[in-house]
Design an enzyme around this catalytic site. Sequence first.
Site, PDB file in Angstrom:
ATOM      1  N   LYS A 194     -52.655  64.625 -81.094  1.00  0.00           N
ATOM      2  CA  LYS A 194     -51.423  65.105 -81.718  1.00  0.00           C
ATOM      3  C   LYS A 194     -51.189  64.308 -82.994  1.00  0.00           C
ATOM      4  O   LYS A 194     -51.034  63.090 -82.962  1.00  0.00           O
ATOM      5  CB  LYS A 194     -50.255  64.926 -80.759  1.00  0.00           C
ATOM      6  CG  LYS A 194     -48.927  65.375 -81.344  1.00  0.00           C
ATOM      7  CD  LYS A 194     -47.829  65.328 -80.298  1.00  0.00           C
ATOM      8  CE  LYS A 194     -46.490  65.707 -80.897  1.00  0.00           C
ATOM      9  NZ  LYS A 194     -45.413  65.644 -79.905  1.00  0.00           N
ATOM     10  N   LYS A 247     -53.125  69.546 -81.785  1.00  0.00           N
ATOM     11  CA  LYS A 247     -51.869  70.005 -82.374  1.00  0.00           C
ATOM     12  C   LYS A 247     -51.617  69.284 -83.685  1.00  0.00           C
ATOM     13  O   LYS A 247     -51.771  68.079 -83.717  1.00  0.00           O
ATOM     14  CB  LYS A 247     -50.756  69.708 -81.368  1.00  0.00           C
ATOM     15  CG  LYS A 247     -49.376  69.961 -81.849  1.00  0.00           C
ATOM     16  CD  LYS A 247     -48.406  69.500 -80.803  1.00  0.00           C
ATOM     17  CE  LYS A 247     -47.021  69.638 -81.411  1.00  0.00           C
ATOM     18  NZ  LYS A 247     -46.039  68.938 -80.663  1.00  0.00           N
TER      19      LYS A 247
HETATM   20  C1  PBG Z   1     -42.155  66.604 -78.568  1.00  0.00           C
HETATM   21  C2  PBG Z   1     -42.816  67.740 -79.248  1.00  0.00           C
HETATM   22  C3  PBG Z   1     -42.779  68.115 -80.605  1.00  0.00           C
HETATM   23  C4  PBG Z   1     -43.462  69.327 -80.704  1.00  0.00           C
HETATM   24  C5  PBG Z   1     -43.901  69.646 -79.430  1.00  0.00           C
HETATM   25  N1  PBG Z   1     -43.525  68.645 -78.551  1.00  0.00           N
HETATM   26  C6  PBG Z   1     -42.089  67.505 -81.747  1.00  0.00           C
HETATM   27  C7  PBG Z   1     -42.535  66.254 -82.344  1.00  0.00           C
HETATM   28  O1  PBG Z   1     -43.490  65.614 -81.916  1.00  0.00           O
HETATM   29  O2  PBG Z   1     -41.833  65.854 -83.274  1.00  0.00           O
HETATM   30  C8  PBG Z   1     -43.627  70.137 -81.948  1.00  0.00           C
HETATM   31  C9  PBG Z   1     -43.884  71.581 -81.737  1.00  0.00           C
HETATM   32  C10 PBG Z   1     -43.680  72.435 -82.920  1.00  0.00           C
HETATM   33  O3  PBG Z   1     -43.490  71.973 -84.065  1.00  0.00           O
HETATM   34  O4  PBG Z   1     -43.709  73.650 -82.723  1.00  0.00           O
HETATM   35  N2  PBG Z   1     -42.685  65.356 -78.794  1.00  0.00           N
END
Ligand code: PBG
Length: 322
Positions: A194, A247
């Site tokens: 991520k 992601k």
């Molecule tokens: C929670 C999380 C996030 C997203 C998914 N789970 C936000 C982040 O890390 O700031 C983002 C998903 C999206 O932008 O569609 N940690």
Amino acid sequence: MNLIERPRRLRRTESIRALVRETKLSPDDFVYPLFVCEGEGLRREIASMPGAFNLSIDELVKEVESARSAGVRSVILFGVPDEKNAVGNQAYAEDGITQRAIRALKRELKDVLVIADNCLCEYTDHGHCGVIEGGEVLNDPTLELLARTAVSQAEAGADIIAPSNMMDGFVAAIREALDEAGFEQIPIMSYAVKYASGFYGPFREAAQSAPQFGDRRGYQMDPANSREAMREAELDYQQGADILMVKPALPYLDIIRAVRERFDLPVAAYQVSGEYAMIKAAARLGWIDEERVALESLVSIKRAGADIILTYFARELAARLA
Ligand code: PBG
């Protein structure tokens, strides 16, 4: 001797193109992300994500029902609680918004697969994904809270736990807690790779989870790194992840491909809020064809190697693909 190779022979008609098509999208590939909030009869559109909503539980059930009839079988839930505090205790409260939403969905729509996102940032007042001390996000104390969250989500009936917070050791901590509580059959879909991405902007509006100070670069990955992605994926694999996620998706197709080639687990990719918002915005201006660009993006993500795609387009496009 014919010197010209003629690949166009296989492109002449839609039936021949369909016959030789290498990658096919199906609603079975999709996971539909949804934001659930307190209240009743609430369906608040998210300004930067047209077509996506904050939904109260009753409206959530209706939305999932309609997605299910369009062919979507899986959803992932994000809770937007009214009350946030320093330790994000609504994330692991037995009657927390996510836990109640999971119970309602499992009661009303038995064959829908419910995935629980597992993180603290939607539940903390500072907006970070863990416990803070002296301006730092503490790793190991956060793990205990994530583990409690996972168990409470499984108790509510979640079919899969999807930890997204990028603390070191989070898969092992959650696996151990789930097993101890008797949930050894519940899979973990880890947000293994991520990135600290600007593409999460609209999500943070939807979940009111923007960090109140600093940013997430101390725990999410540097977009410039791909070897580090392999290390992150390897660690989650060793700790017992059942599915590995990358992601965002479209800007990281090389990473999706690399994870696909290196690991034999199912690979998921998250087409995040900013990817969705860009397509919606350009389409609204009349600059691109929304459905065509959305489908092209999703087929590219699958072609790169994703087996599972998390996408806000799931309901809209499922009907089109069924
Ligand atoms: C929670 C999380 C996030 C997203 C998914 N789970 C936000 C982040 O890390 O700031 C983002 C998903 C999206 O932008 O569609 N940690």
